[in-house]
Design a protein around this motif. Structure first.
Motif, short mmCIF file in Angstrom:
data_model
loop_
_atom_site.label_atom_id
_atom_site.label_comp_id
_atom_site.label_asym_id
_atom_site.label_seq_id
_atom_site.Cartn_x
_atom_site.Cartn_y
_atom_site.Cartn_z
N ASP A 93 9.64 14.58 13.28
CA ASP A 93 10.29 13.99 14.30
C ASP A 93 10.16 12.42 14.77
O ASP A 93 10.89 11.98 15.19
CB ASP A 93 10.05 15.00 15.65
CG ASP A 93 10.49 16.30 15.40
OD1 ASP A 93 11.74 16.82 15.21
OD2 ASP A 93 9.59 17.28 15.34
N LEU A 94 8.72 12.23 14.56
CA LEU A 94 8.36 10.96 14.73
C LEU A 94 7.54 10.46 13.43
O LEU A 94 6.43 11.10 13.02
CB LEU A 94 7.45 10.94 15.87
CG LEU A 94 6.87 9.56 16.38
CD1 LEU A 94 7.84 8.68 16.67
CD2 LEU A 94 5.87 10.02 17.51
N ILE A 95 7.74 9.02 13.14
CA ILE A 95 6.96 8.58 12.15
C ILE A 95 6.27 7.40 12.96
O ILE A 95 6.88 6.56 13.54
CB ILE A 95 7.94 7.73 11.23
CG1 ILE A 95 8.69 8.99 10.37
CG2 ILE A 95 6.96 6.95 10.01
CD1 ILE A 95 9.48 8.44 9.05
N ILE A 96 5.01 7.28 12.63
CA ILE A 96 4.07 6.29 13.02
C ILE A 96 3.83 5.20 11.91
O ILE A 96 3.39 5.65 10.94
CB ILE A 96 2.65 6.84 13.62
CG1 ILE A 96 2.79 7.91 14.44
CG2 ILE A 96 1.70 5.65 13.98
CD1 ILE A 96 3.22 7.64 15.90
N LEU A 97 3.89 3.90 12.42
CA LEU A 97 3.81 2.94 11.31
C LEU A 97 3.10 1.55 11.93
O LEU A 97 3.03 1.45 13.20
CB LEU A 97 5.18 2.21 10.92
CG LEU A 97 6.25 3.17 10.06
CD1 LEU A 97 7.44 2.66 9.83
CD2 LEU A 97 5.59 3.23 8.71
N GLY A 98 2.28 0.97 11.04
CA GLY A 98 1.60 -0.27 11.56
C GLY A 98 2.73 -1.26 11.62
O GLY A 98 3.83 -1.40 10.96
N GLU A 99 2.22 -2.17 12.62
CA GLU A 99 3.26 -3.49 12.78
C GLU A 99 3.32 -4.21 11.30
O GLU A 99 2.29 -4.36 10.67
CB GLU A 99 2.75 -4.58 13.86
CG GLU A 99 3.45 -5.53 14.04
CD GLU A 99 2.84 -6.25 15.17
OE1 GLU A 99 3.49 -7.22 15.70
OE2 GLU A 99 1.43 -6.12 15.56
N SER A 100 4.38 -4.66 11.06
CA SER A 100 4.70 -5.43 9.88
C SER A 100 4.49 -6.85 9.94
O SER A 100 4.84 -7.27 11.06
CB SER A 100 6.18 -5.10 9.30
OG SER A 100 6.20 -6.00 7.96
N TYR A 101 3.80 -7.38 8.84
CA TYR A 101 3.62 -8.90 9.02
C TYR A 101 4.66 -9.74 8.45
O TYR A 101 4.83 -10.76 8.52
CB TYR A 101 2.26 -9.32 8.24
CG TYR A 101 1.06 -8.75 8.73
CD1 TYR A 101 0.40 -9.46 9.89
CD2 TYR A 101 0.38 -7.73 8.46
CE1 TYR A 101 -0.78 -9.00 10.49
CE2 TYR A 101 -0.80 -7.15 8.72
CZ TYR A 101 -1.44 -7.89 9.85
OH TYR A 101 -2.42 -7.26 10.12
N GLU A 102 5.65 -9.05 7.95
CA GLU A 102 6.74 -9.78 7.34
C GLU A 102 7.95 -9.82 8.30
O GLU A 102 8.46 -8.85 8.83
CB GLU A 102 7.25 -8.77 6.11
CG GLU A 102 8.46 -9.19 5.12
CD GLU A 102 8.10 -10.69 4.62
OE1 GLU A 102 8.78 -11.73 4.95
OE2 GLU A 102 7.09 -10.69 3.86
#
Length: 135
Positions: A93-102
């Motif tokens: 239901d939810l995906i946790i991702l780190g902030e992208s530097y790109e």
């Protein structure tokens, strides 16, 4: 946020993964769901971007275990498709991702993954931790 049953935390570099797993665990505890920690390594690359795969995998395993998460580590030619497949398989239901530097949207994994996912899967971005310096 609707009722969250299953949360997938996508990790890449071992030094930054604990904050992502911790955030996933906080949400899981709030909704009494399941937590899946996923790392997809591109075929031909080391699992975590360095030659110390054994140490890195052990670290990931320990962090996932400490937060009561299921850990999946796979190799794939198509990382985005693999993440999509794992999200569907685990009914995420939810995906946790780190902030992208790109900044380039074509190369930004977060932007590309959002376009790739099935409807109904939310994404939460955990910002990069910045050091607080006294002025």
């Amino acid at each position: 946020m609707n009722t969250i049953q299953n949360i997938m935390v996508c990790v890449t570099q071992q030094k930054t993964c604990e904050r992502l797993i911790r955030r996933g665990a906080e949400i899981r505890d709030e909704y009494d769901g399941e937590l899946y920690v996923i790392h997809v390594a591109k075929e031909g690359y080391h699992f975590l971007g360095n030659s110390r795969d054994g140490d890195a995998l052990e670290y990931l395993f320990e962090k996932a275990k400490a937060y009561g998460a299921n850990l999946t580590v796979v190799r794939s030619h198509d990382v985005l498709q693999t993440l999509k497949d794992l999200a569907e398989k685990n009914k995420i239901d939810l995906i946790i991702l780190g902030e992208s530097y790109e900044n380039n949207e074509q190369k930004n994994v977060v932007s590309r993954l959002k376009k790739h996912l099935s409807k109904g899967i939310e994404i939460e971005i955990v910002p990069v931790q910045r050091e607080n310096k006294a002025v």
